[in-house]
Design an enzyme around this catalytic site. Structure first.
Site, PDB file in Angstrom:
ATOM      1  N   ASP A 167       6.007  -3.803   5.318  1.00 35.40           N
ATOM      2  CA  ASP A 167       4.619  -3.447   5.011  1.00 35.40           C
ATOM      3  C   ASP A 167       3.788  -3.716   6.259  1.00 35.40           C
ATOM      4  OD1 ASP A 167       2.270  -2.816   3.483  1.00 35.40           O
ATOM      5  OD2 ASP A 167       1.902  -4.950   3.216  1.00 35.40           O
ATOM      6  N   SER A 168       2.563  -3.230   6.258  1.00 35.01           N
ATOM      7  CA  SER A 168       1.658  -3.525   7.359  1.00 35.01           C
ATOM      8  C   SER A 168       1.377  -5.016   7.464  1.00 35.01           C
ATOM      9  CB  SER A 168       0.338  -2.777   7.174  1.00 35.01           C
ATOM     10  OG  SER A 168      -0.321  -3.219   5.994  1.00 35.01           O
TER      11      SER A 168
ATOM     12  N   ASN B 186       1.721   1.800   0.729  1.00 32.53           N
ATOM     13  CA  ASN B 186       1.316   3.148   0.338  1.00 32.53           C
ATOM     14  C   ASN B 186       0.933   3.983   1.551  1.00 32.53           C
ATOM     15  OD1 ASN B 186       0.617   1.266  -2.128  1.00 32.53           O
ATOM     16  ND2 ASN B 186       0.860   3.330  -2.957  1.00 32.53           N
TER      17      ASN B 186
END
Length: 280
Positions: free
Chosen positions: A25-26, A89
């Site tokens: 994820d970021s 996302n």
């Protein structure tokens, strides 16, 4: 250009030990997805990469996100990952199609819970909370158009929320003020179901629920992703020991360990992810 790996199904079939997945994820939001995966499949081994040194992704271009996703994917494959979850996302929207076209391992991405939200709404209005980059991409808009039917779907960009979660501020005055700013107009428009369209947002569920009240449904897709991962991994003897979890961050390790441990609910001791690591 990334090299192609062996057939993903061959890799899964030939692996004799605990299945190994990579999750990235970021930053720390993907922990909300990993916890659902581990709850469903405690036998697997997971490598989690928080790209906190480049967080947030929501303000980056698609090309920048693809570059980061490629670096992290190369690193995860070098560490033995047989399946990769793009637990972000924004990264899914920007990069998952590129990753699937250039690597042979399976990738599981995030899809905001628009379809179940449309099925759940009683008022005929739902809200989608997401990052600016996610809302700027065609993937989310196509998903909404595919499932909305006669339901009105209102999208709401939420700048600042990712940073609040990364700082470990889940219910402080600034976080609550941002949540009220983003959620209350959706309620005023008649929304009775809100889609948490970023993996950081489930960590704000409790604070958000206090604002919107018990009659508003909050939906995320962590459990659905866990089911998809389960369907792709080989069966393992239920008596097998729990798999190992390894943690990496491109950001400040003390911050990762402190905030990540609070979000995860257990101790995290991360190693540094460097550009040299990802380039191997």
């Amino acid at each position: 250009m990334a090299g192609r790996s062996p057939s993903s199904r061959d890799m899964l079939a030939q692996h004799d030990g605990s299945p190994v997945i990579g999750v990235f994820d970021s930053g720390l939001g993907g922990l909300s997805v990993l916890r659902e995966i581990v709850a469903r499949r405690p036998d697997l081994s997971a490598i989690y990469v928080a790209d906190s040194g480049h967080c947030p992704y929501g303000v980056k271009s698609a090309d920048q996100i693809i570059e980061r996703a490629t670096v992290i994917t190369d690193f995860l494959l070098a560490q033995g990952a047989q399946l990769i979850v793009v637990a972000c996302n924004t990264a899914t929207i920007a990069a998952v199609e590129y990753l699937r076209a250039n690597y042979s391992v399976p990738f599981v991405g995030m899809e905001p819970a628009v379809k179940p939200a449309v099925a759940r709404t009683r008022s005929g209005v739902i809200g989608v909370l997401a990052t600016g980059a996610a809302l700027a991409g065609n993937k989310l808009l196509t998903l909404i158009d595919r499932h909305r039917g006669s339901v009105r779907v209102i999208t709401q960009p939420c700048p600042g929320l990712v940073e609040q979660v990364e700082a470990g501020d889940l219910d402080g005055p600034i976080t609550v003020a941002l949540l009220r700013e983003y959620a209350l107009p959706l309620l005023a428009a008649g929304a009775d179901t809100l889609v948490l369209g970023c993996t950081h947002y489930p960590f704000l569920r409790e604070a958000l629920a206090q604002i919107v009240g018990p009659d508003v449904v909050l939906l995320d897709t962590g459990e659905a992703v866990a089911r998809r991962v389960d369907s792709l991994l080989p069966a393992v003897d239920s008596a097998a020991a729990a798999g190992a979890l390894r943690w990496y961050s491109s950001g400040e390790l003390q911050q990762m360990n402190r905030v990540g441990s609070c979000l995860w609910g257990g101790a995290i001791n991360a190693d540094a992810l460097t550009e040299d690591d990802g380039a191997r």
